[in-house]
Design a protein around this motif. Structure first.
Motif, mmCIF file in Angstrom:
data_model
loop_
_atom_site.group_PDB
_atom_site.id
_atom_site.type_symbol
_atom_site.label_atom_id
_atom_site.label_comp_id
_atom_site.label_asym_id
_atom_site.label_seq_id
_atom_site.Cartn_x
_atom_site.Cartn_y
_atom_site.Cartn_z
ATOM 1 N N GLU A 1 3.339 7.802 2.555
ATOM 2 C CA GLU A 1 4.070 6.642 3.073
ATOM 3 C C GLU A 1 4.131 5.605 1.963
ATOM 4 O O GLU A 1 3.163 4.900 1.717
ATOM 5 N N ALA A 2 5.272 5.575 1.286
ATOM 6 C CA ALA A 2 5.418 4.691 0.126
ATOM 7 C C ALA A 2 6.659 3.821 0.212
ATOM 8 O O ALA A 2 6.851 2.926 -0.599
ATOM 9 N N LEU A 3 7.508 4.071 1.206
ATOM 10 C CA LEU A 3 8.816 3.418 1.232
ATOM 11 C C LEU A 3 8.707 1.892 1.288
ATOM 12 O O LEU A 3 9.393 1.190 0.551
ATOM 13 N N GLN A 4 7.836 1.387 2.163
ATOM 14 C CA GLN A 4 7.711 -0.080 2.274
ATOM 15 C C GLN A 4 7.270 -0.698 0.948
ATOM 16 O O GLN A 4 7.801 -1.712 0.519
ATOM 17 N N PHE B 1 -3.405 6.125 -13.270
ATOM 18 C CA PHE B 1 -4.238 5.067 -12.726
ATOM 19 C C PHE B 1 -5.401 5.570 -11.975
ATOM 20 O O PHE B 1 -6.478 5.126 -12.104
ATOM 21 N N LEU B 2 -5.108 6.427 -11.071
ATOM 22 C CA LEU B 2 -6.136 6.529 -10.099
ATOM 23 C C LEU B 2 -6.031 7.884 -9.489
ATOM 24 O O LEU B 2 -4.949 8.381 -9.271
ATOM 25 N N ALA B 3 -7.177 8.442 -9.309
ATOM 26 C CA ALA B 3 -7.210 9.752 -8.676
ATOM 27 C C ALA B 3 -8.055 9.638 -7.421
ATOM 28 O O ALA B 3 -9.092 9.006 -7.427
ATOM 29 N N GLU B 4 -7.553 10.228 -6.379
ATOM 30 C CA GLU B 4 -8.319 10.327 -5.135
ATOM 31 C C GLU B 4 -8.538 11.803 -4.918
ATOM 32 O O GLU B 4 -7.649 12.606 -5.178
ATOM 33 N N ILE C 1 -3.510 3.750 -1.715
ATOM 34 C CA ILE C 1 -3.405 3.197 -3.065
ATOM 35 C C ILE C 1 -2.853 1.784 -2.905
ATOM 36 O O ILE C 1 -1.761 1.604 -2.362
ATOM 37 N N ASN C 2 -3.606 0.808 -3.348
ATOM 38 C CA ASN C 2 -3.141 -0.572 -3.260
ATOM 39 C C ASN C 2 -2.229 -0.885 -4.436
ATOM 40 O O ASN C 2 -2.550 -0.549 -5.573
ATOM 41 N N VAL C 3 -1.109 -1.509 -4.132
ATOM 42 C CA VAL C 3 -0.169 -1.863 -5.201
ATOM 43 C C VAL C 3 0.234 -3.341 -5.079
ATOM 44 O O VAL C 3 1.355 -3.711 -5.365
ATOM 45 N N ASP C 4 -0.741 -4.162 -4.657
ATOM 46 C CA ASP C 4 -0.436 -5.587 -4.519
ATOM 47 C C ASP C 4 -0.407 -6.241 -5.896
ATOM 48 O O ASP C 4 -1.030 -5.781 -6.845
ATOM 49 N N LYS D 1 0.826 -1.208 0.000
ATOM 50 C CA LYS D 1 0.000 0.000 0.000
ATOM 51 C C LYS D 1 0.860 1.258 0.000
ATOM 52 O O LYS D 1 1.937 1.275 0.575
ATOM 53 N N ILE D 2 0.334 2.291 -0.627
ATOM 54 C CA ILE D 2 0.902 3.625 -0.483
ATOM 55 C C ILE D 2 -0.154 4.436 0.245
ATOM 56 O O ILE D 2 -1.306 4.498 -0.195
ATOM 57 N N ARG D 3 0.227 5.006 1.377
ATOM 58 C CA ARG D 3 -0.726 5.817 2.144
ATOM 59 C C ARG D 3 -0.476 7.289 1.865
ATOM 60 O O ARG D 3 0.663 7.735 1.881
ATOM 61 N N ILE D 4 -1.564 7.993 1.658
ATOM 62 C CA ILE D 4 -1.474 9.415 1.368
ATOM 63 C C ILE D 4 -2.387 10.161 2.315
ATOM 64 O O ILE D 4 -3.521 9.737 2.546
#
Length: 175
Positions: free
Chosen positions: A160-163, A44-47, A70-73, A11-14
């Motif tokens: 939060e995208a690092l992981q 892809f995707l807009a929030e 944003i799910n990136v699985d 996941k990317i958290r915004i």
């Protein structure tokens, strides 16, 4: 525990916390009254923040406190994941950022007016990976949509995208 962690890395958290404007054409434009913020990952995707808020005046900030994930699985979001891979593998990819757009929402009584993009702000995902740190409640510059060199305000965001990027990077090594 392992599966919980796995979900976190996919996941990317915004978080869009607040917006403040500097004196500019935006603050003096009477037709611009309500603002909302959109966040986009490539195509892809807009929030977007569910509320548009009254334009902040001199030195004030408006608070959205809006969070999105944003799910990136691999299973369900392959395209997003491939895009993240391309950011890490292609050093000169121009679109390596999350793009935040500040949008003017026309007033209720003037619905014939269109929403208008008034400013853009960017968070580089590549930079998050290179620096190995997420962006937590940082002020980023908002640039005027009509003059990319003019800063019209500050947007406070968390990305939060690092992981997720580390997870994708590990995958790149094994592909």
């Amino acid at each position: 525990l392992c599966s919980v962690f796995k979900q976190e890395v996919e996941k990317i958290r915004i978080k869009i916390t607040s917006l403040g404007l500097t004196e500019s054409r935006i603050t003096s434009d009477e037709t611009i009254q309500q603002l909302f913020v959109e966040c986009r990952l490539n195509n892809f995707l807009a929030e977007e923040t569910p509320l548009s808020l009254p334009k902040p005046t001199g030195g004030q900030r408006i608070h959205y406190n809006y969070s999105a994930v944003i799910n990136v699985d691999k299973a369900d979001n392959r395209a997003e994941r491939e895009y993240l891979k391309s950011i890490l593998l292609k050093p000169h990819l121009p679109a390596d950022s999350l793009k935040f757009t500040v949008v003017s929402d026309p007033p209720e009584d003037e619905q014939d007016l269109e929403c208008e993009d008034i400013g853009f702000a960017y968070v580089s995902l590549k930079e998050i990976f290179q620096k190995q740190r997420d962006i937590i409640d940082e002020d980023i510059d908002v640039f005027d949509s009509q003059d990319a060199s003019a800063v019209i305000g500050k947007l406070t965001v968390t990305v939060e995208a690092l992981q997720a990027l580390r997870s994708v990077h590990e995958e790149c090594k094994t592909d």
